[in-house]
Write a protein that holds these residues in place. Sequence first.
Motif, PDB file in Angstrom:
ATOM      1  N   GLY A 165       0.935  -1.148  -0.275  1.00  0.00           N
ATOM      2  CA  GLY A 165      -0.004  -0.101   0.049  1.00  0.00           C
ATOM      3  C   GLY A 165       0.646   1.351   0.044  1.00  0.00           C
ATOM      4  O   GLY A 165       1.672   1.351   0.599  1.00  0.00           O
ATOM      5  N   VAL A 166       0.424   2.157  -0.803  1.00  0.00           N
ATOM      6  CA  VAL A 166       1.422   3.322  -1.150  1.00  0.00           C
ATOM      7  C   VAL A 166       0.267   4.682  -1.098  1.00  0.00           C
ATOM      8  O   VAL A 166      -0.578   4.690  -1.505  1.00  0.00           O
ATOM      9  CB  VAL A 166       2.010   3.506  -2.177  1.00  0.00           C
ATOM     10  CG1 VAL A 166       2.894   4.757  -2.547  1.00  0.00           C
ATOM     11  CG2 VAL A 166       3.011   2.303  -2.381  1.00  0.00           C
ATOM     12  N   ILE A 167       0.675   5.612   0.018  1.00  0.00           N
ATOM     13  CA  ILE A 167       0.085   6.792   0.120  1.00  0.00           C
ATOM     14  C   ILE A 167       1.071   7.959  -0.602  1.00  0.00           C
ATOM     15  O   ILE A 167       2.105   8.009   0.267  1.00  0.00           O
ATOM     16  CB  ILE A 167      -0.605   6.992   1.429  1.00  0.00           C
ATOM     17  CG1 ILE A 167      -1.352   5.913   1.923  1.00  0.00           C
ATOM     18  CG2 ILE A 167      -1.144   8.558   1.421  1.00  0.00           C
ATOM     19  CD1 ILE A 167      -1.819   6.091   3.293  1.00  0.00           C
ATOM     20  N   VAL A 168       0.601   8.849  -1.369  1.00  0.00           N
ATOM     21  CA  VAL A 168       1.507   9.758  -1.765  1.00  0.00           C
ATOM     22  C   VAL A 168       0.920  10.931  -1.124  1.00  0.00           C
ATOM     23  O   VAL A 168      -0.188  11.355  -1.581  1.00  0.00           O
ATOM     24  CB  VAL A 168       1.586   9.768  -3.439  1.00  0.00           C
ATOM     25  CG1 VAL A 168       2.354  10.903  -3.918  1.00  0.00           C
ATOM     26  CG2 VAL A 168       1.787   8.739  -3.853  1.00  0.00           C
ATOM     27  N   LEU A 169       1.516  11.774  -0.586  1.00  0.00           N
ATOM     28  CA  LEU A 169       1.579  12.948  -0.063  1.00  0.00           C
ATOM     29  C   LEU A 169       1.500  14.110  -1.111  1.00  0.00           C
ATOM     30  O   LEU A 169       2.032  14.052  -1.930  1.00  0.00           O
ATOM     31  CB  LEU A 169       2.408  13.183   1.221  1.00  0.00           C
ATOM     32  CG  LEU A 169       2.475  12.402   2.265  1.00  0.00           C
ATOM     33  CD1 LEU A 169       3.487  12.801   3.304  1.00  0.00           C
ATOM     34  CD2 LEU A 169       1.041  12.317   3.064  1.00  0.00           C
ATOM     35  N   PRO A 170       0.747  15.320  -0.792  1.00  0.00           N
ATOM     36  CA  PRO A 170       0.595  16.378  -1.729  1.00  0.00           C
ATOM     37  C   PRO A 170       2.073  16.853  -2.010  1.00  0.00           C
ATOM     38  O   PRO A 170       2.961  16.937  -1.220  1.00  0.00           O
ATOM     39  CB  PRO A 170      -0.364  17.405  -0.668  1.00  0.00           C
ATOM     40  CG  PRO A 170      -0.979  16.695   0.293  1.00  0.00           C
ATOM     41  CD  PRO A 170      -0.105  15.637   0.480  1.00  0.00           C
ATOM     42  N   ALA A 171       1.876  17.352  -3.422  1.00  0.00           N
ATOM     43  CA  ALA A 171       3.190  17.748  -3.936  1.00  0.00           C
ATOM     44  C   ALA A 171       2.961  19.438  -4.321  1.00  0.00           C
ATOM     45  O   ALA A 171       1.751  19.677  -4.732  1.00  0.00           O
ATOM     46  CB  ALA A 171       3.817  17.181  -5.003  1.00  0.00           C
ATOM     47  N   TRP A 172       3.746  20.124  -4.521  1.00  0.00           N
ATOM     48  CA  TRP A 172       3.528  21.511  -4.980  1.00  0.00           C
ATOM     49  C   TRP A 172       3.154  21.613  -6.190  1.00  0.00           C
ATOM     50  O   TRP A 172       2.258  22.498  -6.824  1.00  0.00           O
ATOM     51  CB  TRP A 172       4.745  22.577  -4.467  1.00  0.00           C
ATOM     52  CG  TRP A 172       4.759  22.820  -3.211  1.00  0.00           C
ATOM     53  CD1 TRP A 172       5.986  22.443  -2.257  1.00  0.00           C
ATOM     54  CD2 TRP A 172       4.017  23.609  -2.403  1.00  0.00           C
ATOM     55  NE1 TRP A 172       5.984  23.043  -1.172  1.00  0.00           N
ATOM     56  CE2 TRP A 172       4.492  24.053  -1.059  1.00  0.00           C
ATOM     57  CE3 TRP A 172       2.990  24.345  -2.859  1.00  0.00           C
ATOM     58  CZ2 TRP A 172       3.962  24.514  -0.230  1.00  0.00           C
ATOM     59  CZ3 TRP A 172       2.332  25.250  -1.739  1.00  0.00           C
ATOM     60  CH2 TRP A 172       2.877  25.274  -0.452  1.00  0.00           C
ATOM     61  N   LEU A 227      -8.196  13.645   6.301  1.00  0.00           N
ATOM     62  CA  LEU A 227      -7.460  13.263   5.009  1.00  0.00           C
ATOM     63  C   LEU A 227      -6.584  12.121   5.214  1.00  0.00           C
ATOM     64  O   LEU A 227      -6.861  11.388   4.689  1.00  0.00           O
ATOM     65  CB  LEU A 227      -7.142  14.444   4.405  1.00  0.00           C
ATOM     66  CG  LEU A 227      -8.075  15.668   3.878  1.00  0.00           C
ATOM     67  CD1 LEU A 227      -7.215  16.861   3.148  1.00  0.00           C
ATOM     68  CD2 LEU A 227      -8.697  14.993   2.737  1.00  0.00           C
ATOM     69  N   GLY A 228      -5.782  12.316   6.140  1.00  0.00           N
ATOM     70  CA  GLY A 228      -4.667  11.135   6.356  1.00  0.00           C
ATOM     71  C   GLY A 228      -5.227   9.796   6.755  1.00  0.00           C
ATOM     72  O   GLY A 228      -4.818   8.891   6.044  1.00  0.00           O
ATOM     73  N   GLY A 229      -6.117  10.217   7.619  1.00  0.00           N
ATOM     74  CA  GLY A 229      -6.931   8.681   8.064  1.00  0.00           C
ATOM     75  C   GLY A 229      -7.653   8.186   7.043  1.00  0.00           C
ATOM     76  O   GLY A 229      -7.656   6.681   6.843  1.00  0.00           O
ATOM     77  N   ARG A 230      -8.544   8.915   6.276  1.00  0.00           N
ATOM     78  CA  ARG A 230      -9.423   8.387   5.084  1.00  0.00           C
ATOM     79  C   ARG A 230      -8.356   7.861   4.167  1.00  0.00           C
ATOM     80  O   ARG A 230      -8.783   6.756   3.459  1.00  0.00           O
ATOM     81  CB  ARG A 230     -10.180   9.471   4.487  1.00  0.00           C
ATOM     82  CG  ARG A 230     -11.206   8.984   3.568  1.00  0.00           C
ATOM     83  CD  ARG A 230     -11.955   8.045   4.037  1.00  0.00           C
ATOM     84  NE  ARG A 230     -12.574   8.487   5.292  1.00  0.00           N
ATOM     85  CZ  ARG A 230     -13.919   9.002   5.682  1.00  0.00           C
ATOM     86  NH1 ARG A 230     -14.557   9.487   4.512  1.00  0.00           N
ATOM     87  NH2 ARG A 230     -14.343   9.512   6.910  1.00  0.00           N
ATOM     88  N   ALA A 231      -7.144   8.317   3.844  1.00  0.00           N
ATOM     89  CA  ALA A 231      -6.294   7.698   2.829  1.00  0.00           C
ATOM     90  C   ALA A 231      -6.001   6.367   3.162  1.00  0.00           C
ATOM     91  O   ALA A 231      -5.865   5.191   2.583  1.00  0.00           O
ATOM     92  CB  ALA A 231      -4.920   8.558   2.796  1.00  0.00           C
ATOM     93  N   VAL A 232      -5.599   6.145   4.658  1.00  0.00           N
ATOM     94  CA  VAL A 232      -5.071   4.748   5.049  1.00  0.00           C
ATOM     95  C   VAL A 232      -6.436   3.691   4.795  1.00  0.00           C
ATOM     96  O   VAL A 232      -6.117   2.603   4.418  1.00  0.00           O
ATOM     97  CB  VAL A 232      -4.810   4.785   6.644  1.00  0.00           C
ATOM     98  CG1 VAL A 232      -4.817   3.533   7.114  1.00  0.00           C
ATOM     99  CG2 VAL A 232      -3.456   5.639   6.647  1.00  0.00           C
ATOM    100  N   GLU A 233      -7.697   4.343   5.143  1.00  0.00           N
ATOM    101  CA  GLU A 233      -8.859   3.644   4.996  1.00  0.00           C
ATOM    102  C   GLU A 233      -8.898   2.816   3.705  1.00  0.00           C
ATOM    103  O   GLU A 233      -9.278   2.026   3.250  1.00  0.00           O
ATOM    104  CB  GLU A 233      -9.975   4.186   5.436  1.00  0.00           C
ATOM    105  CG  GLU A 233     -10.108   4.376   7.071  1.00  0.00           C
ATOM    106  CD  GLU A 233     -11.085   5.473   7.575  1.00  0.00           C
ATOM    107  OE1 GLU A 233     -11.297   5.601   8.479  1.00  0.00           O
ATOM    108  OE2 GLU A 233     -11.976   5.994   6.359  1.00  0.00           O
TER     109      GLU A 233
END
Length: 241
Positions: A38-45, A202-208
Motif C-alpha cells: 500500500g502506497v500513500i502519496v502526500l501532496p506535492a506543490w 484526510l490522512g486517516g481516510r487515505a489509510v482506509e
Amino acid sequence: GARARAAEMGFALAEFIVGAEVSWPRLDSILQSRGIHGVIVLPAWAEPDLTAFDWSRYAGIYTDVKSTPELHSVCSDHYGSMLSLLDRLARRGYRRPGLVLPQGRDERIRHQQSAAFCAFHTRRGPGADFVPPLITPDDPQFATEFAPWFRRHQPDLVLSHFAEMRDWMKTCAPSAPPDFVLLNILHHTYPCAALDLQPRILGGRAVELVFGQILRNEFGLPSWRSRTTVAPASAARSAVE
C-alpha cells in the motif's frame, strides 16, 4: 492523521522522500523486499509525476486532486468550502471580498477555489459588487501586484493563503484595514479567521482507502479513478470567528 488511523487498524507507516532520499525505482525494490503493498502519496506543490514507479504491485492513493498517472485520490472539498465560506461572509455583511491566489496553487487544485469564487458572484446577479480575483504568476508581490490591485478595487475582506497579507493591508489602509481570512489554518502565524481543511481526517481516510483496495485485491492503476472529498471543519472552526 494517517499514522493514527494506521495504528488503530493494526498497521505502521514507513515514510520515504522520493528524490531527496531514494529514486522511484529504488523505492520499488525497497517496498518489494519489505512486503509493502500500500502506497500513500502526500501532496506535492506541482502535479506529481509517478510514471517511473511500477504500480502493478501496489494499491495507491494520492492525497490531493490529481497525479500522473492518475491514482484514486482523497482531498479537501476546495470548491464547496469556498462557497460555504462566501455564504457565511455574505450573511455577516461583507459585500466586496477579494481573493488572492498564486497561479500554480490554483492550477494544482484544478481552479476549484477561483471557480467557486467567480460562481458565487455570478449567482449574486449583475448588480452585485465584484472584486476580480488576483491570480499571480508566483507568490504575490506587494509593490507590483497586491498594492495596485488592493487600492484599485478596495475589497472589504481579503481571502488568501499568505498570512503576511494582513500586514500588507495595514500598509495600504492604515486607518481602517479590511478583515482577513486565511484559506488554510496550517499556514497561520498569528490567531486569525481561517479554514480548517481537516488534514488529520484526510490522512486517516487515505489509510482506509488503501486498506480497502488491498482487501479487494485491487492493485495497479485504476481503470476508473475515484476521488473522495472531505468537507472543512464544523462552522465553529472552519471560517470567520
